[in-house]
Design a protein around this motif. Structure first.
Motif, PDB file in Angstrom:
ATOM      1  N   PHE A  15      -8.680  42.873  27.181  1.00  0.00           N
ATOM      2  CA  PHE A  15      -9.871  43.024  27.136  1.00  0.00           C
ATOM      3  C   PHE A  15     -10.623  41.742  27.864  1.00  0.00           C
ATOM      4  N   LYS A  32      -2.025  34.738  22.272  1.00  0.00           N
ATOM      5  CA  LYS A  32      -3.151  35.662  22.287  1.00  0.00           C
ATOM      6  C   LYS A  32      -4.270  34.429  21.987  1.00  0.00           C
ATOM      7  N   VAL A  42      -9.261  39.144  25.485  1.00  0.00           N
ATOM      8  CA  VAL A  42      -8.750  39.309  24.197  1.00  0.00           C
ATOM      9  C   VAL A  42      -7.515  40.055  24.778  1.00  0.00           C
ATOM     10  N   LEU A  43      -6.290  39.565  24.060  1.00  0.00           N
ATOM     11  CA  LEU A  43      -5.018  40.115  24.378  1.00  0.00           C
ATOM     12  C   LEU A  43      -4.964  41.456  23.314  1.00  0.00           C
ATOM     13  N   GLY A  44      -4.939  42.571  23.919  1.00  0.00           N
ATOM     14  CA  GLY A  44      -4.736  43.808  23.148  1.00  0.00           C
ATOM     15  C   GLY A  44      -3.200  44.295  23.064  1.00  0.00           C
ATOM     16  N   LEU A  63      -0.724  44.905  11.197  1.00  0.00           N
ATOM     17  CA  LEU A  63      -1.814  44.377  10.584  1.00  0.00           C
ATOM     18  C   LEU A  63      -3.170  44.770  11.277  1.00  0.00           C
ATOM     19  N   SER A  64      -4.179  44.672  10.557  1.00  0.00           N
ATOM     20  CA  SER A  64      -5.537  44.634  11.358  1.00  0.00           C
ATOM     21  C   SER A  64      -5.643  44.059  12.518  1.00  0.00           C
ATOM     22  N   GLY A  65      -5.915  44.503  13.571  1.00  0.00           N
ATOM     23  CA  GLY A  65      -6.213  43.647  14.874  1.00  0.00           C
ATOM     24  C   GLY A  65      -4.785  43.574  15.677  1.00  0.00           C
ATOM     25  N   SER A  66      -3.878  44.185  15.231  1.00  0.00           N
ATOM     26  CA  SER A  66      -2.313  43.927  16.005  1.00  0.00           C
ATOM     27  C   SER A  66      -2.449  44.933  17.275  1.00  0.00           C
ATOM     28  N   GLY A  67      -3.384  45.780  17.231  1.00  0.00           N
ATOM     29  CA  GLY A  67      -3.321  46.642  18.596  1.00  0.00           C
ATOM     30  C   GLY A  67      -2.994  47.913  18.350  1.00  0.00           C
ATOM     31  N   LYS A  68      -2.958  48.442  17.189  1.00  0.00           N
ATOM     32  CA  LYS A  68      -2.439  49.988  16.990  1.00  0.00           C
ATOM     33  C   LYS A  68      -3.307  50.794  17.506  1.00  0.00           C
ATOM     34  N   SER A  69      -4.709  50.752  17.431  1.00  0.00           N
ATOM     35  CA  SER A  69      -5.793  51.708  17.922  1.00  0.00           C
ATOM     36  C   SER A  69      -5.725  51.778  19.455  1.00  0.00           C
ATOM     37  N   THR A  70      -5.477  50.423  19.670  1.00  0.00           N
ATOM     38  CA  THR A  70      -5.520  50.289  21.251  1.00  0.00           C
ATOM     39  C   THR A  70      -4.268  50.958  21.771  1.00  0.00           C
ATOM     40  N   GLU A 191      -4.556  55.974  11.687  1.00  0.00           N
ATOM     41  CA  GLU A 191      -4.756  56.054  10.413  1.00  0.00           C
ATOM     42  C   GLU A 191      -5.749  57.035   9.777  1.00  0.00           C
TER      43      GLU A 191
HETATM   44  N1  LIG Z   1     -13.439  46.997  23.254  1.00  0.00           N
HETATM   45  C1  LIG Z   1     -12.813  45.773  22.984  1.00  0.00           C
HETATM   46  N2  LIG Z   1     -13.121  44.674  23.719  1.00  0.00           N
HETATM   47  C2  LIG Z   1     -12.532  43.413  23.212  1.00  0.00           C
HETATM   48  N3  LIG Z   1     -11.786  43.202  22.402  1.00  0.00           N
HETATM   49  C3  LIG Z   1     -11.172  44.549  21.836  1.00  0.00           C
HETATM   50  C4  LIG Z   1     -11.755  45.687  22.183  1.00  0.00           C
HETATM   51  N4  LIG Z   1     -10.871  46.755  21.262  1.00  0.00           N
HETATM   52  C5  LIG Z   1     -10.226  45.977  20.759  1.00  0.00           C
HETATM   53  N5  LIG Z   1     -10.200  44.657  20.889  1.00  0.00           N
HETATM   54  C6  LIG Z   1      -9.213  43.611  20.108  1.00  0.00           C
HETATM   55  O1  LIG Z   1      -7.890  44.243  20.578  1.00  0.00           O
HETATM   56  C7  LIG Z   1      -7.219  43.768  19.325  1.00  0.00           C
HETATM   57  C8  LIG Z   1      -6.619  45.102  18.639  1.00  0.00           C
HETATM   58  O2  LIG Z   1      -7.602  45.701  18.074  1.00  0.00           O
HETATM   59  P1  LIG Z   1      -7.262  47.233  17.562  1.00  0.00           P
HETATM   60  O3  LIG Z   1      -8.460  47.862  17.285  1.00  0.00           O
HETATM   61  O4  LIG Z   1      -6.150  47.914  18.522  1.00  0.00           O
HETATM   62  O5  LIG Z   1      -6.437  46.752  16.267  1.00  0.00           O
HETATM   63  P2  LIG Z   1      -5.843  47.861  14.949  1.00  0.00           P
HETATM   64  O6  LIG Z   1      -4.543  47.320  14.774  1.00  0.00           O
HETATM   65  O7  LIG Z   1      -6.212  49.182  15.173  1.00  0.00           O
HETATM   66  O8  LIG Z   1      -6.652  47.188  13.800  1.00  0.00           O
HETATM   67  P3  LIG Z   1      -7.351  48.119  12.599  1.00  0.00           P
HETATM   68  O9  LIG Z   1      -6.168  48.391  11.606  1.00  0.00           O
HETATM   69  O10 LIG Z   1      -8.447  46.949  11.988  1.00  0.00           O
HETATM   70  O11 LIG Z   1      -7.825  49.333  13.042  1.00  0.00           O
HETATM   71  C9  LIG Z   1      -8.137  43.257  18.442  1.00  0.00           C
HETATM   72  O12 LIG Z   1      -8.101  41.723  18.521  1.00  0.00           O
HETATM   73  C10 LIG Z   1      -9.451  43.667  18.891  1.00  0.00           C
HETATM   74  O13 LIG Z   1     -10.474  42.578  18.682  1.00  0.00           O
END
Ligand SMILES: Nc1ncnc2c1ncn2[C@@H]1O[C@H](COP(=O)(O)OP(=O)(O)OP(=O)(O)O)[C@@H](O)[C@H]1O
Ligand SMILES: [Mg+2]
Lengths: 348, 296
Positions: A15, A32, A42-44, A63-70, A191
């Motif tokens: 990102f 990262k 930001v490394l996704g 964990l939160s922020g590990s990139g699962k949703s991405t 989730e």
């Molecule tokens: N649109 C965006 N712009 C910049 N950074 C992003 C964006 N979307 C996600 N990120 C970053 O990418 C990384 C992964 O985010 P992601 O939402 O995939 O995490 P996650 O594993 O789903 O976390 P959670 O458990 O909190 O949902 C995070 O560091 C987040 O800050």
């Protein structure tokens, strides 16, 4: 379980203002944190490759922020990758044009969301029918199919309610019915049960498992809860800072955690109720002793042994002996590996 | 020092020339395009005249019945209905019926025009940040510039009459509906929108199934404000030839007729209150389904 439904190949997501130019930094091993501090990106996802078998549940944990949703948003391209391929049934989703992608989303992959994401101004029936209306199915078919799925998820009688009138668990049933109604082979769940109370969550897991037994969809399920992952996952992939650190069967992950990060995840689970005899048995069958099925969890095996006052049990599969297991092996498996602090884990 | 005592001004002669040039330029423009514009607005004029006539020839009991019905549909309260009926009786009794109908006609048409222009504009603004930064200052100007100032070019272009009056009202009343449509759409829950994307909705499906319905309470707040603001413009509009309650008010000002001014002024207030209550309660009812209410 052998056919590969989705193949993710060297997927990167960065990102920021100029992601493409950052790929080389990442390939050269920039972390990262450094990427953020020195380059403002930001490394996704970092070089993610993953094969997902047809008809199974692939859990992705981290964990939160590990990139699962991405990661899960790449499957139907709600997020465009910086580099890499996502191949579904031999076709690269990244190369699809606008219309092909739209049809892919309409007919072949549907999604369940953490916060349900229902249409608040539409009734339950209309919410479940949403994907069908977008597919522009025929009126009778829309009605018939949405009613069928409302019944299947146990919401009969709530057809004319609005989402805000239902509890969280019921709203997610609507979300599930909406996703199933389109008949897509791939189900993406980000989730999906995390916002629910523990009891309701288990109930929903049962609903999902019950349906899956019959439907055999390819499910990608995101969670940060290992118990949930173990319950529903056929395979688990663990994500850390956008990188997959381990993939394997649930038993694999618990018995052979790849690193401290994975160990941390597995530390607090009840091993006795998760590990199955098959994972620790010896291939040599023994002469005598009580018989136990190989998918029995070791806590139950322990009870069988103690009741029979034996130290070795015969492990069977479909009533045929396939190996053996002794008391010491079971006890060793119950205690978790020694962690950094020097404490030994114990059976809790 | 001379320089500090006196502000450096443009040469008087030059300034006069500049103003003249602007005036001449606009006059030429209006000579060239005034007729075309008039033809363009002709359908609107016919519609307004037709509506006004219709309201006036319709027997008064029917009008009162319609108003009572509207009040019931909008507010669902007997108090609102009773207030509406009473107001219209008093208005009629004091001889302001025709002016009130004329005012109703222009308010309705103005609101309609504002909706037709304002909602698409708001949607367009919500789609693109660039458009938003471009249109926002224009809306600011429209709302803050003294109405008399834009009356001048409007009158130069279209003369005195209903259409320029309508235009003046709309310029003043359209900004809130544009703003609130834009805001409402931008506030739509990102997850719901993502769900629409994930199910393969196209732009039109997202707009009409998700964005507009979810923005409707805000859009309706905009409609409400637009109605209020067009009522506020009634007196000024009557200065350039719009019939209605503003005309007697103007007459009252120039002749110091206190009672006449007061009565007509209060009639405008009554209309404002009625429409405000009706549209506000209607807007509230639109989001009924959002309230939790576990009657499960
Ligand atoms: N649109 C965006 N712009 C910049 N950074 C992003 C964006 N979307 C996600 N990120 C970053 O990418 C990384 C992964 O985010 P992601 O939402 O995939 O995490 P996650 O594993 O789903 O976390 P959670 O458990 O909190 O949902 C995070 O560091 C987040 O800050
Ligand atoms: Mg997430």
């Amino acid at each position: 379980m052998s056919e590969i439904k989705v193949k993710i190949k060297n997927l990167y997501k960065i990102f920021g203002a100029n992601p493409a130019s950052m790929i080389s930094h990442i390939r050269n091993g920039t972390s990262k944190q450094t990427l953020l501090d020195e380059h403002g990106h930001v490394l996704g996802l970092n070089d993610v490759s993953l094969d997902i078998a047809a008809g199974g549940v692939q859990v992705i944990m981290g964990l939160s922020g590990s990139g699962k949703s991405t990661l899960i948003r790449h499957f139907n391209r709600l997020i465009e990758p910086t580099a890499g391929e996502i191949i579904v049934d031999g076709r690269n989703v990244i190369e699809m044009g606008k219309n092909e992608l739209r049809d892919f989303r309409r007919f072949r992959a549907s999604m369940v969301f953490q916060k349900f994401a229902l249409l608040p101004h539409r009734t339950i029936t209309d919410n479940v029918a949403y994907g069908l209306v977008i597919q522009s199915s025929a009126k009778d078919e829309i009605h018939e199919r949405s009613q069928k799925w409302i019944d299947r998820v146990g919401l009969t009688g709530f057809e004319s309610y609005y989402p805000a009138q239902l509890s969280g668990g019921m709203q997610q049933r609507v979300g599930l019915a909406r996703a199933l109604a389109t008949d897509a082979e791939i189900l993406l769940m980000d989730e999906a049960f995390s916002a629910l109370d523990p009891l309701i969550r288990e109930e929903m897991q049962d609903v999902l498992l019950g349906l899956q037994e019959e439907l055999k969809k390819t499910i990608v399920f995101i969670t940060h809860d290992l118990d949930e992952a173990l319950r529903i996952g056929d395979r688990i992939a663990i994500l850390r800072d956008g990188t997959i650190v381990q993939t394997g069967s649930p038993q694999d992950i618990i018995l052979n955690p790849a690193d401290d990060y994975v160990t941390d995840f597995t530390k607090n689970i009840n091993r006795g109720r998760v590990l199955q005899v098959a994972a620790i048995m010896d291939d040599k069958t023994s002469e005598n002793g009580p018989k136990i099925e190989r998918d029995m969890v070791i806590e139950d095996a322990l009870q069988v042994l103690s009741k029979a006052d034996a130290t070795t049990a015969i492990v069977t599969h479909n009533a045929k002996p396939v190996g053996s297991v002794d008391l010491n092996t079971i006890i060793a498996a119950l205690t978790r590996p020694i962690d950094d602090s020097g404490r030994t884990g114990s059976y809790t | 020092m001379d320089f500090l005592d006196e502000f450096p001004t443009m040469d008087r002669q030059e300034l006069r020339e500049l103003k003249k040039a602007i005036d001449l330029g606009f006059r030429n423009f209006s000579r060239a395009y005034g007729d075309a514009l008039e033809t363009f607005f002709e359908p609107l004029l016919y519609f307004m005249v037709w509506l006004e006539k219709l309201l006036i020839i319709t027997p008064w009991p029917i009008i009162i019945l319609i108003m009572a019905g509207l009040a019931w549909l909008g507010a669902r309260s007997w108090l609102a209905v009773a207030g509406t009926v009473a107001s219209f009786f008093v208005i009629g009794y004091f001889g302001m019926w025709e002016d009130t109908m004329a005012t109703l006609a222009i308010i309705s048409v103005a609101t309609l025009v504002c909706i037709v222009v304002g909602i698409p504009l708001g949607i367009w603004m919500a789609r693109s940040d660039r458009v938003q930064t471009l249109i926002t200052p224009v809306l600011d100007v429209m709302q803050t510039i003294p109405s008399f100032v834009y009356l001048i070019p409007v009158v130069m272009l279209l003369g005195i009459g209903k259409v320029p009056g309508l235009l003046a009202v709309c310029i003043y009343a359209v900004p809130p509906i544009v703003r609130l449509t834009n805001l409402g759409i931008r506030l739509v829950d990102k997850e719901v929108l993502e769900a629409a994307d994930a199910f393969g909705a196209n732009y039109r499906q997202k707009l009409f199934d998700v964005q507009v319905p979810l923005a409707l309470p805000n859009i309706f707040a905009g409609v409400n404000q637009t109605i209020m603001m067009s009522l506020a413009m009634v007196v000024i509009a009557s200065m350039i030839g719009v019939k209605g309650l503003g005309v007697p008010v103007l007459r009252a000002i120039s002749n110091q007729y206190l009672a006449l001014g007061l009565m007509n002024g209060l009639a405008i207030v009554a209309l404002a209150i009625i429409f405000d209550r009706i549209s506000q309660n209607f807007g509230k009812r639109l989001q009924k389904h959002r309230e939790g209410g576990h009657d499960v």
